[in-house]
Scaffold this active site. Structure first.
Site, mmCIF file in Angstrom:
data_model
loop_
_atom_site.group_PDB
_atom_site.id
_atom_site.type_symbol
_atom_site.label_atom_id
_atom_site.label_comp_id
_atom_site.label_asym_id
_atom_site.label_seq_id
_atom_site.Cartn_x
_atom_site.Cartn_y
_atom_site.Cartn_z
ATOM 1 N N GLY A 1 0.762 -1.324 -0.063
ATOM 2 C CA GLY A 1 0.032 -0.049 -0.006
ATOM 3 C C GLY A 1 0.820 1.180 0.151
ATOM 4 N N LEU A 2 0.941 1.911 -1.328
ATOM 5 C CA LEU A 2 1.700 3.229 -1.352
ATOM 6 C C LEU A 2 0.729 4.166 -1.798
ATOM 7 N N GLU B 1 -2.441 6.463 -2.469
ATOM 8 C CA GLU B 1 -3.501 6.920 -2.139
ATOM 9 C C GLU B 1 -4.486 7.766 -2.737
ATOM 10 N N HIS C 1 -2.978 10.755 -3.698
ATOM 11 C CA HIS C 1 -1.598 10.750 -3.818
ATOM 12 C C HIS C 1 -1.015 9.558 -4.717
ATOM 13 N N TRP D 1 -6.262 1.194 -5.142
ATOM 14 C CA TRP D 1 -5.739 0.685 -6.360
ATOM 15 C C TRP D 1 -4.819 -0.280 -5.728
ATOM 16 N N LEU E 1 10.136 -0.219 -5.555
ATOM 17 C CA LEU E 1 9.502 -0.049 -6.944
ATOM 18 C C LEU E 1 10.566 -0.320 -7.835
ATOM 19 N N ILE F 1 -3.751 -6.935 -37.262
ATOM 20 C CA ILE F 1 -3.493 -7.997 -38.079
ATOM 21 C C ILE F 1 -4.403 -9.059 -38.383
ATOM 22 N N GLY G 1 -7.515 -8.695 -37.922
ATOM 23 C CA GLY G 1 -8.927 -8.297 -38.206
ATOM 24 C C GLY G 1 -10.004 -8.583 -37.378
ATOM 25 N N GLU H 1 3.107 1.634 -11.017
ATOM 26 C CA GLU H 1 4.711 1.469 -10.973
ATOM 27 C C GLU H 1 5.307 2.836 -11.699
HETATM 28 P P1 TGC Z 1 12.296 12.546 -4.538
HETATM 29 O O1 TGC Z 1 12.626 13.693 -3.657
HETATM 30 O O2 TGC Z 1 12.971 12.404 -5.810
HETATM 31 O O3 TGC Z 1 12.919 11.100 -3.829
HETATM 32 C C1 TGC Z 1 12.711 11.151 -2.207
HETATM 33 C C2 TGC Z 1 13.819 10.164 -1.853
HETATM 34 O O4 TGC Z 1 13.876 8.861 -2.627
HETATM 35 C C3 TGC Z 1 14.863 8.834 -3.378
HETATM 36 N N1 TGC Z 1 14.501 8.027 -4.433
HETATM 37 C C4 TGC Z 1 14.651 6.775 -4.488
HETATM 38 N N2 TGC Z 1 15.211 5.709 -4.233
HETATM 39 C C5 TGC Z 1 15.323 4.436 -4.409
HETATM 40 N N3 TGC Z 1 14.739 4.345 -5.762
HETATM 41 C C6 TGC Z 1 14.107 5.183 -6.502
HETATM 42 N N4 TGC Z 1 13.751 4.894 -7.809
HETATM 43 C C7 TGC Z 1 14.007 6.452 -6.037
HETATM 44 N N5 TGC Z 1 13.396 7.661 -6.614
HETATM 45 C C8 TGC Z 1 13.853 8.752 -5.611
HETATM 46 C C9 TGC Z 1 15.557 10.033 -3.443
HETATM 47 O O5 TGC Z 1 16.918 10.029 -3.697
HETATM 48 C C10 TGC Z 1 15.189 10.915 -2.121
HETATM 49 O O6 TGC Z 1 16.164 10.304 -1.261
HETATM 50 P P2 TGC Z 1 16.584 11.166 0.004
HETATM 51 O O7 TGC Z 1 17.701 10.320 0.727
HETATM 52 O O8 TGC Z 1 17.268 12.427 -0.789
HETATM 53 O O9 TGC Z 1 15.455 11.528 0.578
HETATM 54 O O10 TGC Z 1 10.826 12.428 -4.487
HETATM 55 P P3 TGC Z 1 9.523 13.120 -5.032
HETATM 56 O O11 TGC Z 1 8.513 12.988 -4.053
HETATM 57 O O12 TGC Z 1 10.046 14.284 -5.997
HETATM 58 O O13 TGC Z 1 9.027 11.941 -6.256
HETATM 59 C C11 TGC Z 1 9.717 11.477 -7.124
HETATM 60 C C12 TGC Z 1 9.154 10.653 -8.089
HETATM 61 C C13 TGC Z 1 7.766 11.204 -8.724
HETATM 62 C C14 TGC Z 1 9.905 9.907 -8.984
HETATM 63 C C15 TGC Z 1 8.505 9.093 -7.417
HETATM 64 O O14 TGC Z 1 7.793 9.685 -6.039
HETATM 65 C C16 TGC Z 1 7.794 8.059 -8.253
HETATM 66 O O15 TGC Z 1 8.534 7.526 -8.626
HETATM 67 N N6 TGC Z 1 6.639 8.457 -8.424
HETATM 68 C C17 TGC Z 1 5.596 7.278 -9.096
HETATM 69 C C18 TGC Z 1 4.759 6.455 -7.918
HETATM 70 C C19 TGC Z 1 4.824 5.106 -8.067
HETATM 71 O O16 TGC Z 1 5.591 4.428 -9.018
HETATM 72 N N7 TGC Z 1 3.895 4.349 -7.522
HETATM 73 C C20 TGC Z 1 3.727 2.968 -7.636
HETATM 74 C C21 TGC Z 1 2.846 2.262 -6.530
HETATM 75 S S1 TGC Z 1 3.187 0.568 -6.476
HETATM 76 C C22 TGC Z 1 2.436 0.008 -7.814
HETATM 77 O O17 TGC Z 1 2.021 0.572 -8.838
HETATM 78 C C23 TGC Z 1 2.347 -1.355 -7.747
HETATM 79 S S2 TGC Z 1 1.450 -2.226 -9.402
HETATM 80 C C24 TGC Z 1 1.936 -3.534 -9.045
HETATM 81 C C25 TGC Z 1 1.586 -4.552 -10.191
HETATM 82 O O18 TGC Z 1 0.361 -5.195 -9.926
HETATM 83 O O19 TGC Z 1 2.439 -5.138 -10.499
HETATM 84 P P1 FAD Z 2 -1.902 10.551 -11.205
HETATM 85 O O1 FAD Z 2 -0.811 10.711 -10.278
HETATM 86 O O2 FAD Z 2 -3.213 11.203 -10.625
HETATM 87 O O3 FAD Z 2 -1.875 11.047 -12.567
HETATM 88 C C1 FAD Z 2 -2.468 11.358 -13.591
HETATM 89 C C2 FAD Z 2 -2.035 11.632 -14.681
HETATM 90 O O4 FAD Z 2 -1.201 12.977 -14.546
HETATM 91 C C3 FAD Z 2 -1.103 10.879 -15.399
HETATM 92 O O5 FAD Z 2 -0.884 10.510 -16.878
HETATM 93 C C4 FAD Z 2 0.466 11.266 -14.884
HETATM 94 O O6 FAD Z 2 1.414 10.977 -15.695
HETATM 95 C C5 FAD Z 2 0.222 12.900 -15.063
HETATM 96 N N1 FAD Z 2 1.076 13.513 -14.129
HETATM 97 C C6 FAD Z 2 1.222 13.420 -12.648
HETATM 98 N N2 FAD Z 2 2.294 14.109 -12.168
HETATM 99 C C7 FAD Z 2 2.709 14.648 -13.108
HETATM 100 C C8 FAD Z 2 3.602 15.875 -13.256
HETATM 101 N N3 FAD Z 2 4.614 16.067 -12.353
HETATM 102 N N4 FAD Z 2 4.155 16.236 -14.610
HETATM 103 C C9 FAD Z 2 3.314 15.751 -15.604
HETATM 104 N N5 FAD Z 2 2.407 14.832 -15.456
HETATM 105 C C10 FAD Z 2 1.990 14.308 -14.256
HETATM 106 N N6 FAD Z 2 -0.528 1.252 -5.989
HETATM 107 C C11 FAD Z 2 0.132 0.677 -4.894
HETATM 108 O O7 FAD Z 2 0.493 1.342 -4.045
HETATM 109 N N7 FAD Z 2 -0.093 -0.820 -5.019
HETATM 110 C C12 FAD Z 2 -0.487 -1.480 -5.756
HETATM 111 O O8 FAD Z 2 -0.392 -2.693 -5.701
HETATM 112 C C13 FAD Z 2 -1.221 -0.872 -7.023
HETATM 113 N N8 FAD Z 2 -1.530 -1.848 -7.998
HETATM 114 C C14 FAD Z 2 -2.304 -1.202 -8.815
HETATM 115 C C15 FAD Z 2 -2.711 -1.876 -9.942
HETATM 116 C C16 FAD Z 2 -3.696 -1.402 -10.984
HETATM 117 C C17 FAD Z 2 -4.539 -2.274 -11.663
HETATM 118 C C18 FAD Z 2 -3.666 -0.049 -11.164
HETATM 119 C C19 FAD Z 2 -4.256 0.640 -12.376
HETATM 120 C C20 FAD Z 2 -2.755 0.895 -10.296
HETATM 121 C C21 FAD Z 2 -2.247 0.232 -9.312
HETATM 122 N N9 FAD Z 2 -1.577 0.935 -8.240
HETATM 123 C C22 FAD Z 2 -0.877 0.405 -6.980
HETATM 124 C C23 FAD Z 2 -1.576 2.604 -8.243
HETATM 125 C C24 FAD Z 2 -0.726 2.946 -9.261
HETATM 126 O O9 FAD Z 2 0.590 2.976 -8.951
HETATM 127 C C25 FAD Z 2 -1.074 4.412 -9.531
HETATM 128 O O10 FAD Z 2 -2.108 4.473 -10.283
HETATM 129 C C26 FAD Z 2 -0.025 5.429 -10.292
HETATM 130 O O11 FAD Z 2 0.962 5.714 -9.364
HETATM 131 C C27 FAD Z 2 -0.675 6.719 -10.755
HETATM 132 O O12 FAD Z 2 -1.220 7.230 -9.994
HETATM 133 P P2 FAD Z 2 -2.675 7.889 -10.164
HETATM 134 O O13 FAD Z 2 -3.404 6.786 -10.718
HETATM 135 O O14 FAD Z 2 -3.101 8.416 -9.016
HETATM 136 O O15 FAD Z 2 -2.531 9.007 -11.280
#
Ligand code: TGC
Ligand code: FAD
Length: 388
Positions: free
Chosen positions: A133-134, A136, A139, A165, A243, A341, A343, A367
């Site tokens: 759970g990351l 929200e 967020h 999600w 991640l 491809i 159809g 992700e």
């Molecule tokens: P920012 O200030 O850049 O970073 C905060 C601290 O974290 C460090 N950091 C990392 N460390 C390890 N790995 C990474 N990939 C890292 N990216 C950043 C960074 O160096 C810093 O460290 P420190 O020691 O200086 O505090 O953070 P920000 O708040 O500006 O956000 C950066 C951003 C947008 C790149 C990041 O928050 C992000 O990747 N957002 C996307 C969120 C996301 O991917 N959510 C995924 C949720 S889980 C999911 O979707 C599961 S789907 C599962 C499935 O079914 O397969």
């Molecule tokens: P938002 O963050 O609201 O983004 C909406 C749009 O705005 C996107 O196109 C994005 O690219 C764009 N955007 C956002 N910020 C910026 C910026 N700074 N500049 C330009 N464009 C921007 N999460 C978990 O924690 N655990 C899970 O197990 C998990 N499983 C999932 C399973 C499914 C099937 C799905 C669909 C999602 C899952 N997620 C999970 C959540 C997923 O990680 C989020 O949906 C994803 O991180 C995007 O967040 P959001 O949907 O709130 O979109």
């Protein structure tokens, strides 16, 4: 005719063990997933016994050491396992990657010895299902803004907030949950299903990942003992490092989905005759197929190199970001184009393209969205962070 999907002989770069592992997962997918996946996806239902079956083939925590129930394999093996699972369906790869990279990895990396011994072996067999759970409601891309709170209350803590999600939330036994404490630090908490005040409503009516359960994690004054908090992590770096592992697995996984689409389209184009000739004889269809195998090959090379860097502990999160973004887009484009491809046949469940395309719409969002990963590369190459 060269119908291989190993066009650049990447197999020569793999060990015999890698190839054996890949083959065993490929057999599992052919025997256990392919016969049931269309029904599961069409009817939005589970694949029976999936987690325990994944545990039995070593797909849960492949790189977690054997002493904690994992398979003790290298990162290349993990990637190859993800590739084969997603050849079946992204839901199957999701199940394995969440359990491995988002639940077992943080417990192994940030957990106490007691937490590792208590949870990892059961997660490795699939006896326990975990969720992560990351995200929200307010967020998603910006997890740093999280509102879920962990507050001290006498000799224990209280957890309040909601995650949305969340893969496998409705069926999870435990959830690794990220919350902010009173000092503003991000902490990881292991929440167990039976805990009072914890609920996991399911998210219904999805058009994507229909063979996977998605839902919320809701916490209302959930009592958390110190022993449920991961001791070795106190910042956003913790969940983001999980991640990295999951995104790496996705980079490989989506190649499997793309290969499944390519294989199906190539075969169909050779068999389907229009205007007196197989449609594969027409230049427009050949262009599509040639581009598919080129893009699959480029993605394979990217993953092989990333796997090598991961094995050497040298892969950067920016490199992983690039691979996730490139490969998911590649697979989504191939799923969409390969559907054309075949159809009209492409819109029914006898062929996998629509299912893969619909799944990949989630994969390109979770992700880290495609655009977020572009911005991560942008920040890396310019030194200017476009998020702030
Ligand atoms: P920012 O200030 O850049 O970073 C905060 C601290 O974290 C460090 N950091 C990392 N460390 C390890 N790995 C990474 N990939 C890292 N990216 C950043 C960074 O160096 C810093 O460290 P420190 O020691 O200086 O505090 O953070 P920000 O708040 O500006 O956000 C950066 C951003 C947008 C790149 C990041 O928050 C992000 O990747 N957002 C996307 C969120 C996301 O991917 N959510 C995924 C949720 S889980 C999911 O979707 C599961 S789907 C599962 C499935 O079914 O397969
Ligand atoms: P938002 O963050 O609201 O983004 C909406 C749009 O705005 C996107 O196109 C994005 O690219 C764009 N955007 C956002 N910020 C910026 C910026 N700074 N500049 C330009 N464009 C921007 N999460 C978990 O924690 N655990 C899970 O197990 C998990 N499983 C999932 C399973 C499914 C099937 C799905 C669909 C999602 C899952 N997620 C999970 C959540 C997923 O990680 C989020 O949906 C994803 O991180 C995007 O967040 P959001 O949907 O709130 O979109």
């Amino acid at each position: 005719m060269n119908s291989t999907t190993d066009y650049f002989k990447i197999d020569d770069l793999l060990t015999d063990e890698h190839k054996l592992i890949r083959q065993s997962v490929r057999d599992f997918v052919d025997n256990e997933i392919k016969p049931v996946i269309d029904d599961a996806a069409q009817h939005h239902k589970d694949i029976p016994g999936l987690m325990k079956k994944l545990g039995a083939i070593g797909a849960l925590g492949p790189y977690i050491p054997e002493e904690y129930g994992g398979a003790g394999l290298d990162q290349m093996s993990y990637g190859l396992i993800m590739q084969e699972l997603e050849r079946g369906d992204s839901a199957v790869r999701s199940a394995a990657s969440v359990q491995s990279s988002l639940v077992m990895y943080p417990i192994y990396t940030f957990g106490s010895e007691e937490q590792k011994r208590k949870y990892l072996p059961k997660l490795a067999t699939g006896e326990f299902v975990g969720s992560f759970g990351l995200t929200e409601p307010n967020h998603g891309s910006n997890p740093g803004g999280m509102e879920t709170r962990l507050t001290k209350n006498g000799d224990h803590y209280l957890l309040n907030g909601a995650k949305m999600w969340i893969t496998n939330s409705p069926i999870c036994d435990i959830a690794v949950v990220w919350a902010r404490d009173e000092e503003g630090k991000i902490r990881g908490v292991i929440v167990e299903r039976e805990m009072q005040g914890f609920s996991t409503p399911e998210t219904l009516n999805k058009w994507s990942l229909r063979a996977s359960k998605t839902g919320e994690l809701v916490f209302e004054n959930v009592k958390i003992e110190e022993s449920q908090i991961l001791p070795e992590v106190k910042s956003l770096r913790g969940p983001l490092s999980c991640l990295n592992s999951a995104r790496y697995g996705i980079s490989w996984g989506v190649i499997g989905a793309a290969i499944d689409c390519y294989d199906s389209a190539l075969k169909y184009s050779l068999e389907r005759t229009q205007f007196g000739k197989p449609i594969a004889s027409y230049q427009l269809q050949q262009k599509k197929l040639a581009e598919f195998i080129t893009e699959i090959t480029k993605a394979q090379l990217l993953c092989w190199r990333l796997g090598t860097l991961k094995n050497e502990n040298k892969a950067t999160s920016e490199q992983i970001s690039m691979a996730k973004r490139n490969n998911v887009k590649m697979a989504l484009d191939i799923a969409r184009e390969s559907r054309q491809i075949i159809g009209a046949m492409g819109i029914v469940g006898d062929f996998p393209m629509m299912r893969h395309a619909a799944n990949l719409e989630s994969v390109i969002t979770y992700e880290g969205t495609h655009d977020v990963h572009l911005l991560i590369t942008g920040a890396d190459i310019t030194g200017i962070n476009a998020f702030v």
